[in-house]
Design a protein around this motif. Structure first.
Motif, PDB file in Angstrom:
ATOM      1  N   THR A  18       0.848  -1.178   0.000  1.00  0.00           N
ATOM      2  CA  THR A  18       0.000   0.000   0.000  1.00  0.00           C
ATOM      3  C   THR A  18       0.889   1.235   0.000  1.00  0.00           C
ATOM      4  O   THR A  18       1.756   1.375   0.853  1.00  0.00           O
ATOM      5  CB  THR A  18      -0.902   0.025   1.257  1.00  0.00           C
ATOM      6  N   PRO A  19       0.717   2.129  -0.970  1.00  0.00           N
ATOM      7  CA  PRO A  19       1.546   3.329  -1.024  1.00  0.00           C
ATOM      8  C   PRO A  19       1.357   4.187   0.224  1.00  0.00           C
ATOM      9  O   PRO A  19       0.251   4.340   0.717  1.00  0.00           O
ATOM     10  CB  PRO A  19       1.036   4.072  -2.264  1.00  0.00           C
ATOM     11  N   ARG A  20       2.454   4.718   0.724  1.00  0.00           N
ATOM     12  CA  ARG A  20       2.423   5.575   1.904  1.00  0.00           C
ATOM     13  C   ARG A  20       3.293   6.802   1.670  1.00  0.00           C
ATOM     14  O   ARG A  20       4.317   6.714   1.023  1.00  0.00           O
ATOM     15  CB  ARG A  20       2.981   4.832   3.118  1.00  0.00           C
ATOM     16  N   GLY A  21       2.887   7.886   2.225  1.00  0.00           N
ATOM     17  CA  GLY A  21       3.708   9.079   2.295  1.00  0.00           C
ATOM     18  C   GLY A  21       4.479   9.440   1.048  1.00  0.00           C
ATOM     19  O   GLY A  21       5.694   9.442   1.070  1.00  0.00           O
ATOM     20  N   GLY A  22       3.809   9.745  -0.043  1.00  0.00           N
ATOM     21  CA  GLY A  22       4.488  10.243  -1.220  1.00  0.00           C
ATOM     22  C   GLY A  22       4.918   9.194  -2.215  1.00  0.00           C
ATOM     23  O   GLY A  22       5.421   9.506  -3.273  1.00  0.00           O
ATOM     24  N   ILE A  23       4.765   7.910  -1.876  1.00  0.00           N
ATOM     25  CA  ILE A  23       5.109   6.872  -2.830  1.00  0.00           C
ATOM     26  C   ILE A  23       3.899   6.667  -3.719  1.00  0.00           C
ATOM     27  O   ILE A  23       2.819   6.360  -3.256  1.00  0.00           O
ATOM     28  CB  ILE A  23       5.471   5.548  -2.120  1.00  0.00           C
ATOM     29  N   SER A  24       4.078   6.842  -5.010  1.00  0.00           N
ATOM     30  CA  SER A  24       2.934   6.748  -5.912  1.00  0.00           C
ATOM     31  C   SER A  24       2.706   5.310  -6.351  1.00  0.00           C
ATOM     32  O   SER A  24       3.636   4.534  -6.497  1.00  0.00           O
ATOM     33  CB  SER A  24       3.163   7.631  -7.135  1.00  0.00           C
ATOM     34  N   ASP A  25       1.459   4.996  -6.550  1.00  0.00           N
ATOM     35  CA  ASP A  25       1.057   3.696  -7.038  1.00  0.00           C
ATOM     36  C   ASP A  25       1.196   3.706  -8.558  1.00  0.00           C
ATOM     37  O   ASP A  25       0.611   4.543  -9.225  1.00  0.00           O
ATOM     38  CB  ASP A  25      -0.400   3.464  -6.628  1.00  0.00           C
ATOM     39  N   GLU A  26       2.005   2.808  -9.099  1.00  0.00           N
ATOM     40  CA  GLU A  26       2.211   2.762 -10.537  1.00  0.00           C
ATOM     41  C   GLU A  26       1.430   1.602 -11.128  1.00  0.00           C
ATOM     42  O   GLU A  26       1.257   0.565 -10.508  1.00  0.00           O
ATOM     43  CB  GLU A  26       3.697   2.562 -10.853  1.00  0.00           C
ATOM     44  N   LEU A  27       0.974   1.776 -12.346  1.00  0.00           N
ATOM     45  CA  LEU A  27       0.345   0.683 -13.057  1.00  0.00           C
ATOM     46  C   LEU A  27       1.402  -0.364 -13.366  1.00  0.00           C
ATOM     47  O   LEU A  27       2.579  -0.050 -13.543  1.00  0.00           O
ATOM     48  CB  LEU A  27      -0.285   1.182 -14.350  1.00  0.00           C
ATOM     49  N   PHE A  28       0.968  -1.609 -13.450  1.00  0.00           N
ATOM     50  CA  PHE A  28       1.887  -2.682 -13.799  1.00  0.00           C
ATOM     51  C   PHE A  28       2.217  -2.610 -15.278  1.00  0.00           C
ATOM     52  O   PHE A  28       1.325  -2.525 -16.120  1.00  0.00           O
ATOM     53  CB  PHE A  28       1.275  -4.040 -13.461  1.00  0.00           C
ATOM     54  N   ASP A  29       3.495  -2.624 -15.608  1.00  0.00           N
ATOM     55  CA  ASP A  29       3.969  -2.613 -16.987  1.00  0.00           C
ATOM     56  C   ASP A  29       4.911  -3.806 -17.166  1.00  0.00           C
ATOM     57  O   ASP A  29       6.042  -3.784 -16.665  1.00  0.00           O
ATOM     58  CB  ASP A  29       4.702  -1.305 -17.269  1.00  0.00           C
ATOM     59  N   PRO A  30       4.448  -4.869 -17.850  1.00  0.00           N
ATOM     60  CA  PRO A  30       5.286  -6.064 -17.995  1.00  0.00           C
ATOM     61  C   PRO A  30       6.657  -5.782 -18.602  1.00  0.00           C
ATOM     62  O   PRO A  30       7.654  -6.374 -18.186  1.00  0.00           O
ATOM     63  CB  PRO A  30       4.470  -6.975 -18.921  1.00  0.00           C
ATOM     64  N   GLU A  31       6.729  -4.874 -19.566  1.00  0.00           N
ATOM     65  CA  GLU A  31       8.021  -4.579 -20.199  1.00  0.00           C
ATOM     66  C   GLU A  31       8.963  -3.869 -19.231  1.00  0.00           C
ATOM     67  O   GLU A  31      10.157  -4.163 -19.194  1.00  0.00           O
ATOM     68  CB  GLU A  31       7.817  -3.775 -21.479  1.00  0.00           C
TER      69      GLU A  31
END
Length: 112
Positions: A18-31
């Motif tokens: 779970t993202p906390r304190g400024g860490i952004s959630d990124e979409l999964f990119d297989p490449e």
């Protein structure tokens, strides 16, 4: 008992990723996942993609071949377990996605 352990693994993975304190959630990119190099690549790029991976794909039940096609070759494998490194702290691995196989299919996974 195995089902309980699987649920605990999933809950742990959700809490750890779970993202906390400024860490952004990124979409999964297989490449991007497959292009990650240890430890020179962006230190936490895989760790940030884990929530997107879990949201987009149901790992449980996937074959080894399907997992390798999606994630690439693991950083470490031994007797029915694949380990994908997620991030580094200095020169040391500080997180891994561990996937366990039974009869050639994913039977469980966890973030360590």
């Amino acid at each position: 008992m195995k089902r309980l352990l699987l649920y605990l693994y999933v809950i742990t993975a959700c809490i750890c990723c779970t993202p906390r304190g400024g860490i952004s959630d990124e979409l999964f990119d297989p490449e991007e996942w497959k292009a990650w190099e240890e430890p020179t690549h962006t230190a936490n790029s895989r760790r940030h993609m884990v929530p997107g991976l879990f949201a987009a794909y149901e790992l449980t039940g996937m074959s080894r071949k399907e997992v390798v096609k999606l994630l690439g070759e693991p950083n470490f494998k031994v007797h029915g377990v694949h380990r994908y490194y997620l991030s580094y702290r200095g020169e040391e691995v500080s997180g891994s996605l561990v996937i366990r196989y039974e009869d050639g299919r994913v039977s469980g996974f966890a973030i360590w």
